[in-house]
Design an enzyme around this catalytic site. Structure first.
Site, PDB file in Angstrom:
ATOM      1  N   GLU A   1      -6.177  -8.311   1.094  1.00  0.00           N
ATOM      2  CA  GLU A   1      -6.556  -7.959   2.461  1.00  0.00           C
ATOM      3  C   GLU A   1      -7.997  -7.509   2.412  1.00  0.00           C
ATOM      4  OE1 GLU A   1      -4.550  -4.970   4.814  1.00  0.00           O
ATOM      5  OE2 GLU A   1      -2.575  -5.771   4.344  1.00  0.00           O
TER       6      GLU A   1
ATOM      7  N   GLU B   1       0.774  -1.239   0.000  1.00  0.00           N
ATOM      8  CA  GLU B   1       0.000   0.000   0.000  1.00  0.00           C
ATOM      9  C   GLU B   1       0.808   1.293   0.000  1.00  0.00           C
ATOM     10  OE1 GLU B   1      -2.534  -0.298   3.393  1.00  0.00           O
ATOM     11  OE2 GLU B   1      -3.512  -2.100   2.696  1.00  0.00           O
TER      12      GLU B   1
HETATM   13  C1  PNW Z   1      -4.401  -2.110   5.920  1.00  0.00           C
HETATM   14  N1  PNW Z   1      -8.491   2.486   3.883  1.00  0.00           N
HETATM   15  O1  PNW Z   1      -4.350  -0.778   5.499  1.00  0.00           O
HETATM   16  C2  PNW Z   1      -2.987  -2.430   6.363  1.00  0.00           C
HETATM   17  O2  PNW Z   1      -2.256  -3.063   5.337  1.00  0.00           O
HETATM   18  C3  PNW Z   1      -2.879  -3.231   7.635  1.00  0.00           C
HETATM   19  O3  PNW Z   1      -1.569  -3.114   8.140  1.00  0.00           O
HETATM   20  C4  PNW Z   1      -3.928  -2.759   8.627  1.00  0.00           C
HETATM   21  O4  PNW Z   1      -3.805  -3.391   9.870  1.00  0.00           O
HETATM   22  C5  PNW Z   1      -5.281  -2.996   8.003  1.00  0.00           C
HETATM   23  O5  PNW Z   1      -5.415  -2.203   6.840  1.00  0.00           O
HETATM   24  C6  PNW Z   1      -6.450  -2.635   8.917  1.00  0.00           C
HETATM   25  O6  PNW Z   1      -6.424  -1.263   9.193  1.00  0.00           O
HETATM   26  C7  PNW Z   1      -5.426  -0.027   5.130  1.00  0.00           C
HETATM   27  O7  PNW Z   1      -8.689   3.570   4.470  1.00  0.00           O
HETATM   28  C8  PNW Z   1      -5.794   1.056   5.898  1.00  0.00           C
HETATM   29  O8  PNW Z   1      -9.217   2.180   2.903  1.00  0.00           O
HETATM   30  C9  PNW Z   1      -6.819   1.890   5.483  1.00  0.00           C
HETATM   31  C10 PNW Z   1      -7.456   1.644   4.296  1.00  0.00           C
HETATM   32  C11 PNW Z   1      -7.093   0.558   3.524  1.00  0.00           C
HETATM   33  C12 PNW Z   1      -6.072  -0.261   3.949  1.00  0.00           C
END
Ligand code: PNW
Length: 485
Positions: A378, A176
């Site tokens: 994910e 990401e």
């Molecule tokens: C993921 N959004 O990130 C991360 O890869 C993980 O490390 C994290 O624990 C998981 O999300 C849960 O938060 C994201 O805002 C964070 O769409 C935010 C977003 C997407 C992915």
């Protein structure tokens, strides 16, 4: 060969991936064990005053996976019946100075993780970078804001491939870029390295992240390793607030270009989407040689897609406004009706809208970029303060089951409609350190007995959501109704 997988009672194609994911900083702990150097997350959180992050917690101990992997890895396999364990490598363990000498102990740890996975019949998806940059590179040249990072990442990747290249079925260069660049930099950064700056720094970071990705892929291909290589991108799906409004539809398409296409288009076309280029907002451009290196630099694309939003054009769009350069207003609650886009969850940004997000995300990638190998790499939902509830209630996590029912239905429909979905990797195998939400928001399919500050026995207990996924994916159970055990 791995056992047959199913989705809603129908056999999945051979090679379909069912795994679960974790990341180094969020589970390993052992922040200064053996040769490990501090990462930007270690330093960012060690420098925080107690209330900046929930309960002043950090990843110093986390799940203590560094010591508990010999029992945790078989537990992932038994509780979830996953065929793949998707983990991330801490640069600071492998190459403690950021470049140069390798740590034998660091390499041995990840070699052991792979061996332990293989021993219980799991393959591995291995990620080079999930946000834990060596602090020394941050101090030396500003980390992701400098072109130097591209060469250092290339050298790090090359060394890891040389040691472990054939041991993982899939490699992910990084997790990401959008999230670590927009949360780590900008007007109000809440993630490491926490550099207060502007959208230009966010875009600079993403530009070098894309080039670093392409450099790592080049090394992988030059080395002739057996597996596949790709990247994980995040971003939800943007929908027009009023679908009958051409301006709202245009705003939705534009937001997809800025929030997803900006990271994805270069991988397929060699450059940013036309609308992003035309905005004049980009601080850097790719050279002809860089475009060539970027184009085709993925064998697969991982979507870390959790949620969706509605958008309209913004009235106020100047370089110092919040929405610049997308210039769209974004809502997860309809300002006209008060209706949420989906069920709210413990994470303020995460609403349960599986059809829009999962089906829509796959469709967008397939139709816009002709992506032919798409993983849901994910998705998941956090629950607040699970530790304050009775254990039985935590483990009977029906809200999370409802989340995954929606995800699985959307994936079923994507496959039925012929979209190239090739894997499903829920976040996360196990409760872990949820960044700025600390240990207060839990995404795990397996519970860890610690409190909101991360203190406790560390005992592990599988949640019912894990049994549900195991039943649907490996036993051929229906997605609905609730006859899943
Ligand atoms: C993921 N959004 O990130 C991360 O890869 C993980 O490390 C994290 O624990 C998981 O999300 C849960 O938060 C994201 O805002 C964070 O769409 C935010 C977003 C997407 C992915």
């Amino acid at each position: 060969a791995p056992a047959q997988l199913f989705l809603d009672g129908k056999a999945l194609p051979e090679g379909f991936i069912y795994g679960c994911a974790t990341s180094a900083y969020q589970i390993e702990g052992a922040w200064n064990a053996d040769d490990k150097s501090p990462s930007i997350w270690d330093v960012f959180l060690h420098n925080k005053t107690t209330n900046d992050v929930t309960y002043g917690s950090n990843g110093d101990v986390a799940d203590d996976f560094y010591h508990r992997y010999p029992t945790d890895i078989p537990l992932f396999r038994n509780a979830l019946a996953v065929q793949t364990y998707d983990f991330t490598i801490a640069w600071t363990r492998i190459m403690p100075a950021g470049r140069g000498a390798l740590s034998d102990k660091g390499l041995a740890f990840y070699r052991n993780v792979i061996r332990a996975s293989n021993a219980v019949g799991m393959s591995n998806i291995c990620t080079l970078y999930h946000w834990d940059l060596p602090q020394s590179l941050q101090d030396e040249y500003g980390g992701w804001l400098s072109r130097n990072i591209v060469d250092d990442f290339r050298a790090y990747a090359k060394a890891v491939f040389k040691a472990l290249g054939d041991d993982c079925s899939h490699w992910v260069t990084m997790n990401e870029p959008r999230t670590f660049c927009t949360e780590g930099f900008g007007p109000d950064p809440d993630s490491a390295p926490g550099v207060v700056s502007t959208f230009k720094e966010q875009y600079t970071c993403m530009h070098y992240a894309l080039l670093a990705h392409a450099a790592a892929v080049e090394e992988f291909r030059l080395g002739g390793y057996k597996g596949k290589i790709g990247i994980k991108v995040d971003g939800g799906v943007s929908l027009p607030l009023d679908p009958s409004s051409a301006a709202d539809r245009e705003a939705a398409a534009r937001t997809m270009d800025f929030e997803v296409g900006r990271d994805v288009a270069p991988l397929y076309t060699g450059d940013y989407p036309p609308s992003v280029l035309a905005s004049g907002a980009l601080p850097l451009k790719f050279t002809a040689a860089e475009k060539k290196m970027l184009k085709g630099s993925v064998d697969f694309i991982g979507l870390d897609f959790y949620t969706s939003q509605w958008v309209t054009p913004t009235k106020n769009c100047t370089p110092d406004s919040d929405t610049y350069p997308e210039c769209t207003d974004q809502f997860q609650q309809d300002p006209r009706t008060g209706l949420d886009i989906g069920r709210p969850t413990a994470s303020s940004w995460n609403f349960d809208a599986p059809h829009a997000t999962i089906y829509g995300g796959i469709k967008y990638l397939a139709e816009t970029y002709n992506a032919t190998n798409i993983l849901i790499s994910e998705t998941g939902m956090g629950v607040l303060n699970e530790t304050n509830l009775p254990l039985e209630q935590v483990l009977e996590d029906v809200d999370r089951i409802a989340w995954y029912r929606g995800v699985l239905s959307a994936m079923r429909q994507a496959l039925d409609d012929g979209f190239p979905l090739t894997g499903f990797i829920p976040w996360s195998c196990i409760d872990n350190f949820e960044w700025t939400d600390g240990y207060n928001v839990r995404f795990g399919l397996i519970q860890v007995a610690y409190d909101a500050a991360g203190k406790g026995s560390q005992a592990r207990h599988p949640k019912l959501s894990g049994a549900y996924l195991k039943g649907v994916l490996t036993k051929g159970n229906p997605i609905n109704p609730y006859n899943f055990v």
